[in-house]
Design a protein around this motif. Structure first.
Motif, short mmCIF file in Angstrom:
data_model
loop_
_atom_site.label_atom_id
_atom_site.label_comp_id
_atom_site.label_asym_id
_atom_site.label_seq_id
_atom_site.Cartn_x
_atom_site.Cartn_y
_atom_site.Cartn_z
N ILE A 160 -15.19 -11.92 -5.71
CA ILE A 160 -13.80 -11.52 -5.83
C ILE A 160 -12.98 -12.25 -4.76
CG2 ILE A 160 -12.19 -9.58 -5.68
CD1 ILE A 160 -14.46 -7.84 -6.84
N ASN A 161 -11.94 -12.93 -5.22
CA ASN A 161 -11.04 -13.71 -4.39
C ASN A 161 -10.38 -12.82 -3.32
OD1 ASN A 161 -8.30 -14.80 -3.75
ND2 ASN A 161 -8.91 -16.44 -5.11
N ASP A 162 -10.19 -13.37 -2.13
CA ASP A 162 -9.53 -12.62 -1.05
C ASP A 162 -8.13 -12.18 -1.43
OD1 ASP A 162 -11.76 -12.84 0.58
OD2 ASP A 162 -10.97 -14.52 1.75
N TYR A 163 -7.44 -13.00 -2.24
CA TYR A 163 -6.08 -12.63 -2.63
C TYR A 163 -6.10 -11.43 -3.58
CZ TYR A 163 -1.10 -13.15 -3.44
OH TYR A 163 0.25 -12.93 -3.49
N THR A 164 -7.10 -11.33 -4.43
CA THR A 164 -7.24 -10.15 -5.29
C THR A 164 -7.38 -8.91 -4.42
OG1 THR A 164 -8.28 -11.41 -7.08
CG2 THR A 164 -8.69 -9.03 -7.04
N ILE A 165 -8.22 -9.00 -3.41
CA ILE A 165 -8.42 -7.87 -2.50
C ILE A 165 -7.12 -7.50 -1.81
CG2 ILE A 165 -9.63 -7.11 -0.41
CD1 ILE A 165 -11.95 -9.04 -1.33
N ALA A 166 -6.40 -8.50 -1.31
CA ALA A 166 -5.13 -8.25 -0.62
C ALA A 166 -4.11 -7.58 -1.56
CB ALA A 166 -4.56 -9.55 -0.06
N LEU A 167 -4.07 -8.03 -2.80
CA LEU A 167 -3.13 -7.44 -3.76
C LEU A 167 -3.47 -5.99 -4.07
CD1 LEU A 167 -2.76 -10.43 -6.26
CD2 LEU A 167 -1.01 -9.56 -4.69
N VAL A 168 -4.73 -5.72 -4.36
CA VAL A 168 -5.13 -4.34 -4.68
C VAL A 168 -4.89 -3.43 -3.48
CG1 VAL A 168 -7.08 -2.84 -5.29
CG2 VAL A 168 -6.75 -5.02 -6.49
N GLU A 169 -5.27 -3.88 -2.30
CA GLU A 169 -5.05 -3.07 -1.10
C GLU A 169 -3.57 -2.86 -0.83
OE1 GLU A 169 -7.27 -5.20 1.90
OE2 GLU A 169 -9.12 -4.10 1.42
N GLY A 170 -2.76 -3.90 -1.03
CA GLY A 170 -1.32 -3.81 -0.79
C GLY A 170 -0.64 -2.86 -1.77
N VAL A 171 -0.97 -2.99 -3.05
CA VAL A 171 -0.39 -2.10 -4.06
C VAL A 171 -0.78 -0.66 -3.74
CG1 VAL A 171 -0.47 -1.41 -6.49
CG2 VAL A 171 -0.21 -3.82 -5.90
N THR A 172 -2.02 -0.44 -3.39
CA THR A 172 -2.50 0.91 -3.10
C THR A 172 -1.79 1.48 -1.86
OG1 THR A 172 -4.62 0.37 -4.11
CG2 THR A 172 -4.56 2.30 -2.67
N ALA A 173 -1.64 0.67 -0.83
CA ALA A 173 -1.00 1.14 0.40
C ALA A 173 0.47 1.52 0.19
CB ALA A 173 -1.11 0.06 1.48
N HIS A 174 1.14 0.83 -0.71
CA HIS A 174 2.57 1.05 -0.92
C HIS A 174 2.88 1.72 -2.26
CE1 HIS A 174 3.50 -1.30 2.64
NE2 HIS A 174 2.64 -2.21 2.22
N ARG A 175 1.87 2.28 -2.88
CA ARG A 175 2.03 2.77 -4.26
C ARG A 175 3.12 3.81 -4.42
NH1 ARG A 175 -2.33 4.79 -8.47
NH2 ARG A 175 -0.89 5.73 -9.92
N ALA A 176 3.26 4.73 -3.51
CA ALA A 176 4.28 5.77 -3.66
C ALA A 176 5.68 5.14 -3.71
CB ALA A 176 4.19 6.78 -2.53
N ARG A 177 5.95 4.22 -2.81
CA ARG A 177 7.27 3.55 -2.79
C ARG A 177 7.43 2.65 -4.01
NH1 ARG A 177 12.32 3.60 -2.51
NH2 ARG A 177 13.37 2.12 -1.16
N ILE A 178 6.37 1.94 -4.39
CA ILE A 178 6.42 1.07 -5.56
C ILE A 178 6.74 1.90 -6.81
CG2 ILE A 178 4.96 -0.29 -7.13
CD1 ILE A 178 3.57 -1.41 -4.56
#
Length: 142
Positions: free
Chosen positions: A41-59
């Motif tokens: 799994i690409n590092d950018y995939t990991i960064a995206l999933v972690e980022g979306v999850t961290a900011h999900r309420a605001r998103i």
């Protein structure tokens, strides 16, 4: 398809599956990373999933505010995943130009979702892009 485009698609796949199964996307991704049956799994995939999850309420709050006539639960799950990813890149990925974040999300909607989805995704992200600078400034104070 470029490496980042592939990473985005893989991130949408994880976000979509986690949404359907009602599980945490980062936990689901962690299971995949440790599995010998899954390609690396690409590092950018990991960064995206972690980022979306961290900011999900605001998103989710922003999507709800700007998706005219649609509630989050009423949207197709795939559109929710694409919008979450696109909005994360739009507001939190400083190295991704706004136009690229929107174009990539629209392209994912074209590839993966309904005929109406690309226009819907473009409309929601376009409305948010119009106030993105203001939102980024307020996010810095949150």
């Amino acid at each position: 398809m470029g490496a980042r485009s592939k990473a985005r698609k893989r991130a949408v796949d994880v976000l979509y599956e986690a949404d359907l199964r009602g599980v945490d996307p980062v936990s689901l991704l962690s299971e995949r990373i440790g599995s010998p049956d899954v390609p690396p799994i690409n590092d950018y995939t990991i960064a995206l999933v972690e980022g979306v999850t961290a900011h999900r309420a605001r998103i989710d709050q922003l999507i709800t505010e700007h998706a005219e006539g649609w509630t989050l639960p009423r949207m197709p799950a795939l559109d929710r995943a694409v919008l979450r990813l696109g909005l994360f890149e739009l507001l939190w990925a400083a190295d991704v130009p706004d136009a690229v974040a929107i174009d990539e999300a629209v392209e994912l909607a074209k590839q993966l979702s309904t005929d109406d989805s690309p226009r819907f995704v473009n409309g929601v992200l376009g409305r948010i892009a119009g106030i993105a600078e203001h939102l980024r400034a307020s996010l810095g104070s949150e």
